[in-house]
Design an enzyme around this catalytic site. Structure first.
Site, PDB file in Angstrom:
ATOM      1  N   ARG A  34       0.815  -1.215   0.000  1.00 46.36           N
ATOM      2  CA  ARG A  34       0.000   0.000   0.000  1.00 46.36           C
ATOM      3  C   ARG A  34       0.851   1.269   0.000  1.00 46.36           C
ATOM      4  O   ARG A  34       0.515   2.257  -0.643  1.00 46.36           O
ATOM      5  CB  ARG A  34      -0.932  -0.049   1.224  1.00 46.36           C
ATOM      6  CG  ARG A  34      -1.971   1.051   1.286  1.00 46.36           C
ATOM      7  CD  ARG A  34      -2.986   0.739   2.378  1.00 46.36           C
ATOM      8  NE  ARG A  34      -3.742   1.908   2.778  1.00 46.36           N
ATOM      9  CZ  ARG A  34      -4.912   2.280   2.247  1.00 46.36           C
ATOM     10  NH1 ARG A  34      -5.447   1.560   1.296  1.00 46.36           N
ATOM     11  NH2 ARG A  34      -5.542   3.352   2.671  1.00 46.36           N
ATOM     12  N   ILE A  60      -7.605   8.029  -1.267  1.00 44.92           N
ATOM     13  CA  ILE A  60      -7.626   6.568  -1.347  1.00 44.92           C
ATOM     14  C   ILE A  60      -8.438   6.121  -0.136  1.00 44.92           C
ATOM     15  O   ILE A  60      -8.270   6.642   0.972  1.00 44.92           O
ATOM     16  CB  ILE A  60      -6.195   5.984  -1.341  1.00 44.92           C
ATOM     17  CG1 ILE A  60      -6.207   4.459  -1.374  1.00 44.92           C
ATOM     18  CG2 ILE A  60      -5.367   6.453  -0.165  1.00 44.92           C
ATOM     19  CD1 ILE A  60      -4.814   3.858  -1.602  1.00 44.92           C
ATOM     20  N   SER A  61      -9.359   5.173  -0.343  1.00 46.44           N
ATOM     21  CA  SER A  61     -10.259   4.769   0.741  1.00 46.44           C
ATOM     22  C   SER A  61      -9.515   4.050   1.857  1.00 46.44           C
ATOM     23  O   SER A  61      -8.424   3.527   1.670  1.00 46.44           O
ATOM     24  CB  SER A  61     -11.348   3.834   0.218  1.00 46.44           C
ATOM     25  OG  SER A  61     -12.097   4.456  -0.783  1.00 46.44           O
ATOM     26  N   GLN A  62     -10.197   4.011   2.980  1.00 45.60           N
ATOM     27  CA  GLN A  62      -9.756   3.240   4.144  1.00 45.60           C
ATOM     28  C   GLN A  62      -9.633   1.768   3.714  1.00 45.60           C
ATOM     29  O   GLN A  62     -10.489   1.276   2.967  1.00 45.60           O
ATOM     30  CB  GLN A  62     -10.881   3.447   5.149  1.00 45.60           C
ATOM     31  CG  GLN A  62     -10.846   2.720   6.419  1.00 45.60           C
ATOM     32  CD  GLN A  62     -12.209   2.901   7.115  1.00 45.60           C
ATOM     33  OE1 GLN A  62     -13.220   3.289   6.495  1.00 45.60           O
ATOM     34  NE2 GLN A  62     -12.243   2.625   8.378  1.00 45.60           N
ATOM     35  N   PHE A 202     -17.878   8.576  -0.146  1.00 41.42           N
ATOM     36  CA  PHE A 202     -16.907   8.610  -1.243  1.00 41.42           C
ATOM     37  C   PHE A 202     -16.929   9.990  -1.876  1.00 41.42           C
ATOM     38  O   PHE A 202     -17.883  10.760  -1.696  1.00 41.42           O
ATOM     39  CB  PHE A 202     -17.267   7.565  -2.308  1.00 41.42           C
ATOM     40  CG  PHE A 202     -16.805   6.178  -1.974  1.00 41.42           C
ATOM     41  CD1 PHE A 202     -15.663   5.651  -2.569  1.00 41.42           C
ATOM     42  CD2 PHE A 202     -17.493   5.396  -1.067  1.00 41.42           C
ATOM     43  CE1 PHE A 202     -15.224   4.376  -2.253  1.00 41.42           C
ATOM     44  CE2 PHE A 202     -17.063   4.113  -0.743  1.00 41.42           C
ATOM     45  CZ  PHE A 202     -15.927   3.599  -1.350  1.00 41.42           C
TER      46      PHE A 202
END
Ligand code: SAH
Length: 215
Positions: A34, A60-62, A202
């Site tokens: 990541r 960038i999402s969790q 989002f």
């Protein structure tokens, strides 16, 4: 630097602890580095339990939300996947561990360009990134067994349902201030089932989704 301990802790404390059970999905999150997709922050921060800025007002999402979406999409080694909102390229890289082929669309050219070079440098051969509006999907590459969307329109774009293969699943955040994560599954007979699996936040989907907003 060996960052495998950071990934191991992320998988254990954020994914397994919250109920992600698909072993292939967990393995993909253990494998993809990541921190290479979020180079502007230190590696330990890149693995924390929240979204992170990737520039251009995008995030960038969790990890948990990405894992929940990936698990709900049920990718198989034979699947063809569509990833909408390439961003950093991290979700595309995770999906590429689990599918045969991944097509990824990003509306912002600088993000698409940097994700493409990053994925090439990392040796991914089964991901194609293009600049474009994901609202229309990628008709030339359809049908897809798996479609994962990382930006929220206020309704489900019909082209994405049309581009699902029979038995395929579309995982998409839908809404405005309040969004829900929907899983839309196309049955073998072409009818669609729709299920809401989580409240989410989002970035809004840009482009045609904005023109079509409220319709
Ligand atoms: N999956 C990404 C998350 C990126 S955030 C990752 O793993 O890093 C959502 C992304 O969707 C942003 O990069 C944004 O520019 C993009 N986006 C917004 N509207 C879009 C659209 N209509 N088509 C394609 N990409 C879009």
């Amino acid at each position: 630097m060996d960052t495998s301990a950071l990934r191991e802790a992320m998988v254990r404390d954020q994914l397994v602890a919250r109920g992600i059970r698909d072993e292939r999905v967990l393995a993909a999150f253990r494998k993809v580095r990541r921190e290479l997709f979020i180079p502007d922050v230190p590696p330990d921060l890149a693995h924390e339990d929240h979204p992170i800025s990737i520039g251009f007002s995008q995030t960038i999402s969790q990890p948990y939300i990405l894992a929940l979406m990936t698990q709900a999409a049920r990718p198989k080694p034979t699947s063809r996947g569509l990833d909408i909102g390439t961003g950093s390229g991290y979700q595309a890289a995770v999906l590429a561990q689990l599918c045969k082929e991944v097509c990824s669309i990003e509306i912002l050219k600088p993000l698409a360009d940097s994700a493409r070079s990053r994925l090439m440098a990392l040796g991914y051969k089964n991901i194609t990134v293009r600049v474009g509006d994901g609202y229309r999907g990628w008709p030339e590459k359809a049908p897809f067994d798996v479609i994962i969307v990382a930006a929220a329109p206020d309704h489900v774009p019909q082209p994405l349902i049309d581009q699902l293969a029979p038995g395929g699943r579309l995982v998409i955040p839908v809404g405005g201030w309040f969004q829900e994560l929907l899983v839309i599954e196309k049955q073998k007979d072409g009818t669609v089932d729709r299920q809401s699996i989580a409240p989410v936040t989002f970035v809004p989907m840009r482009g045609e989704a904005e023109n079509a907003r409220g319709k």
